[in-house]
Design a protein around this motif. Sequence first.
Motif, PDB file in Angstrom:
ATOM      1  N   PRO A  19      58.933   5.187  22.554  1.00 39.53           N
ATOM      2  CA  PRO A  19      58.613   3.882  21.970  1.00 39.53           C
ATOM      3  C   PRO A  19      57.681   3.925  20.774  1.00 39.53           C
ATOM      4  CG  PRO A  19      58.612   3.719  24.359  1.00 39.53           C
ATOM      5  CD  PRO A  19      58.735   5.184  24.022  1.00 39.53           C
ATOM      6  N   SER A  20      56.852   4.943  20.641  1.00 42.39           N
ATOM      7  CA  SER A  20      55.920   5.028  19.510  1.00 42.39           C
ATOM      8  C   SER A  20      56.630   5.373  18.213  1.00 42.39           C
ATOM      9  CB  SER A  20      54.843   6.080  19.791  1.00 42.39           C
ATOM     10  OG  SER A  20      55.399   7.386  19.745  1.00 42.39           O
ATOM     11  N   GLY A  21      57.849   5.904  18.297  1.00 47.69           N
ATOM     12  CA  GLY A  21      58.579   6.292  17.099  1.00 47.69           C
ATOM     13  C   GLY A  21      58.208   7.663  16.555  1.00 47.69           C
ATOM     14  N   LEU A  22      57.249   8.318  17.193  1.00 46.57           N
ATOM     15  CA  LEU A  22      56.824   9.659  16.772  1.00 46.57           C
ATOM     16  C   LEU A  22      56.706  10.534  18.009  1.00 46.57           C
ATOM     17  CD1 LEU A  22      55.902  11.390  14.313  1.00 46.57           C
ATOM     18  CD2 LEU A  22      53.554  10.781  14.925  1.00 46.57           C
ATOM     19  N   LEU A  23      57.371  11.666  17.987  1.00 44.02           N
ATOM     20  CA  LEU A  23      57.419  12.556  19.144  1.00 44.02           C
ATOM     21  C   LEU A  23      57.023  13.958  18.721  1.00 44.02           C
ATOM     22  CD1 LEU A  23      58.567  13.209  22.119  1.00 44.02           C
ATOM     23  CD2 LEU A  23      60.702  13.772  20.932  1.00 44.02           C
ATOM     24  N   ASP A  24      56.047  14.556  19.424  1.00 45.20           N
ATOM     25  CA  ASP A  24      55.785  15.982  19.262  1.00 45.20           C
ATOM     26  C   ASP A  24      56.691  16.695  20.258  1.00 45.20           C
ATOM     27  OD1 ASP A  24      54.948  18.586  19.082  1.00 45.20           O
ATOM     28  OD2 ASP A  24      52.923  18.224  19.849  1.00 45.20           O
ATOM     29  N   VAL A  25      57.734  17.326  19.757  1.00 46.66           N
ATOM     30  CA  VAL A  25      58.744  17.928  20.626  1.00 46.66           C
ATOM     31  C   VAL A  25      58.118  18.934  21.587  1.00 46.66           C
ATOM     32  CG1 VAL A  25      60.825  19.372  20.669  1.00 46.66           C
ATOM     33  CG2 VAL A  25      60.584  17.566  18.945  1.00 46.66           C
ATOM     34  N   ARG A  46      64.280  13.101  12.800  1.00 47.90           N
ATOM     35  CA  ARG A  46      64.018  13.885  11.587  1.00 47.90           C
ATOM     36  C   ARG A  46      62.591  14.401  11.606  1.00 47.90           C
ATOM     37  NH1 ARG A  46      63.849   8.506  10.247  1.00 47.90           N
ATOM     38  NH2 ARG A  46      62.052   7.804   9.008  1.00 47.90           N
ATOM     39  N   LEU A  47      62.354  15.474  10.870  1.00 46.52           N
ATOM     40  CA  LEU A  47      61.038  16.100  10.833  1.00 46.52           C
ATOM     41  C   LEU A  47      60.018  15.162  10.218  1.00 46.52           C
ATOM     42  CD1 LEU A  47      62.023  19.700   9.648  1.00 46.52           C
ATOM     43  CD2 LEU A  47      61.461  18.974  11.969  1.00 46.52           C
ATOM     44  N   PRO A  59      56.221  17.689  15.251  1.00 42.14           N
ATOM     45  CA  PRO A  59      56.319  16.221  15.200  1.00 42.14           C
ATOM     46  C   PRO A  59      57.614  15.777  14.520  1.00 42.14           C
ATOM     47  CG  PRO A  59      54.734  17.027  13.588  1.00 42.14           C
ATOM     48  CD  PRO A  59      55.198  18.216  14.347  1.00 42.14           C
ATOM     49  N   VAL A  60      58.317  14.848  15.163  1.00 38.24           N
ATOM     50  CA  VAL A  60      59.546  14.294  14.593  1.00 38.24           C
ATOM     51  C   VAL A  60      59.471  12.780  14.648  1.00 38.24           C
ATOM     52  CG1 VAL A  60      61.006  16.290  15.145  1.00 38.24           C
ATOM     53  CG2 VAL A  60      60.746  14.450  16.815  1.00 38.24           C
ATOM     54  N   VAL A  61      60.066  12.142  13.651  1.00 34.32           N
ATOM     55  CA  VAL A  61      60.207  10.687  13.627  1.00 34.32           C
ATOM     56  C   VAL A  61      61.497  10.354  14.348  1.00 34.32           C
ATOM     57  CG1 VAL A  61      60.451   8.656  12.162  1.00 34.32           C
ATOM     58  CG2 VAL A  61      58.936  10.527  11.461  1.00 34.32           C
ATOM     59  N   VAL A  62      61.422   9.404  15.280  1.00 32.45           N
ATOM     60  CA  VAL A  62      62.598   9.061  16.081  1.00 32.45           C
ATOM     61  C   VAL A  62      62.836   7.553  16.050  1.00 32.45           C
ATOM     62  CG1 VAL A  62      62.377  11.027  17.645  1.00 32.45           C
ATOM     63  CG2 VAL A  62      61.227   8.891  18.199  1.00 32.45           C
ATOM     64  N   THR A  63      64.106   7.199  16.140  1.00 26.84           N
ATOM     65  CA  THR A  63      64.481   5.818  16.373  1.00 26.84           C
ATOM     66  C   THR A  63      65.159   5.779  17.723  1.00 26.84           C
ATOM     67  OG1 THR A  63      64.859   5.452  14.010  1.00 26.84           O
ATOM     68  CG2 THR A  63      65.806   3.840  15.536  1.00 26.84           C
ATOM     69  N   PRO A  64      64.470   5.224  18.732  1.00 28.55           N
ATOM     70  CA  PRO A  64      65.026   5.271  20.093  1.00 28.55           C
ATOM     71  C   PRO A  64      66.154   4.276  20.302  1.00 28.55           C
ATOM     72  CG  PRO A  64      62.919   4.136  20.100  1.00 28.55           C
ATOM     73  CD  PRO A  64      63.118   4.643  18.699  1.00 28.55           C
ATOM     74  N   VAL A  65      67.003   4.590  21.262  1.00 30.54           N
ATOM     75  CA  VAL A  65      68.041   3.660  21.718  1.00 30.54           C
ATOM     76  C   VAL A  65      67.388   2.719  22.733  1.00 30.54           C
ATOM     77  CG1 VAL A  65      70.197   3.448  22.998  1.00 30.54           C
ATOM     78  CG2 VAL A  65      69.890   5.333  21.383  1.00 30.54           C
ATOM     79  N   PHE A  66      67.512   1.434  22.488  1.00 26.52           N
ATOM     80  CA  PHE A  66      66.922   0.449  23.411  1.00 26.52           C
ATOM     81  C   PHE A  66      68.015  -0.216  24.244  1.00 26.52           C
ATOM     82  CE2 PHE A  66      63.693   0.638  20.015  1.00 26.52           C
ATOM     83  CZ  PHE A  66      62.586   0.950  20.785  1.00 26.52           C
TER      84      PHE A  66
END
Length: 402
Positions: free
Chosen positions: A134-140, A374-375, A395-402
């Motif tokens: 949900p934050s839109g930013l994920l540290d893989v 994306r990175l 860290p990657v920028v993500v757009t989650p599926v809601f």
Amino acid sequence: MDDTHAPSLLRLFDPEWDDPYEFYRELRESSSVQWDEWMRCWLVLGYEEIVLLSRDERLSGARIDSFYEQLPSATRAGLAPLKKALSDMMLFNEPPRHTRLRRLIRPGLTPRFVRDIRPLIEGVANDLLDRALPSGLLDVIGDFSEPLTREVIARLAGVGGGHIHLLENWQGLLHEFFTQSQEVIPRINDLRGAFDHGARARRDGTEDDLFSRMIAGQLDRADYTEDEIFANFLLLIDAGQATTTHLVGNAVLALCRHPEQMAMLRDDPDLAAGAAHEFMRFDSSVQFTSRVALDDIEIGGQLIERGESVALVLGAGNRDPRRYPDPDRLDIRRNAQDHLSFGHGIHYCLGAALAVAEIEIAITTLLRRTVDLRLAEAGQSWLESVNFRFLQRLPVVVTPVF
């Protein structure tokens, strides 16, 4: 003689070699087997040569004692618990002891066991992404692959909630040993305390953790010491956590750098099992494994003499154009199941099927739960090591599926 530019894996610490695979390619163009003067060992860079030597009984993986004995006495004293654990692991022994130790765990890591544990892996992966996406930013690494493999291995090894913190930020025992770090010693001692607490129940068959069930059929033979059982309990943690954590991280990095491959995998998740092998071929978390020559060996036009060290550079073999056409291209449709990242011969990784399942599930779950990935940073921070391709963070920028 100026040896500033002599061939050596230690040159991977030079800023000019951000990508080890470019360096391997340059070395291999000279010779697939060559002497590393700085590391005082032979480098074996060709796929065929690595396979041949992995099967050669004149090479031994029992290299812990020889390294340890060369250390100063004060360092040896501090590293003694780690050295003892490594020396009792199947990975650093040869037959007949290797055969006996491998028999301890082999019956537990069956295809059926891996199938049965898949729902656990899927559940943990989804729980972690529920919290992080949900934050839109994920540290893989920190938010996903490390806690995923930690939880799976904690369940597998029977490390309870009161001790699971001992598995956090696990960097790999071999790395700690060869860098002569003693930071891991208190952690090993605490894990030994937790392990010993269930020793009697494990022996009489009343302990219910997965590790105890895995080895239950072997303990009635009474030919394993508690030290040996503990050492291979640690091996299960070490191989099952640190290396798999970074196999997942390296796979995500590869997909981010090859968006056309990511799109292909999103469109056809059934490719994931084969893709897991291609990810490991393309960028393995372990780059080489070391051996010692027990006798003279001729290979690749070179003579390896008895007593000399040998580095089988798995990362170079995985990019050998004689084995894999266009080896520097990521191709998730490539048939790469014969890659070297799990080793070869008698030391082939017992947990290979479990690692493949974790990579497959982690990647497919992440892609299924996002529409964009994306990175977040142009450059990556790696563990300072010529052997371990461990990302410190991703860290990657993500757009989650809601």
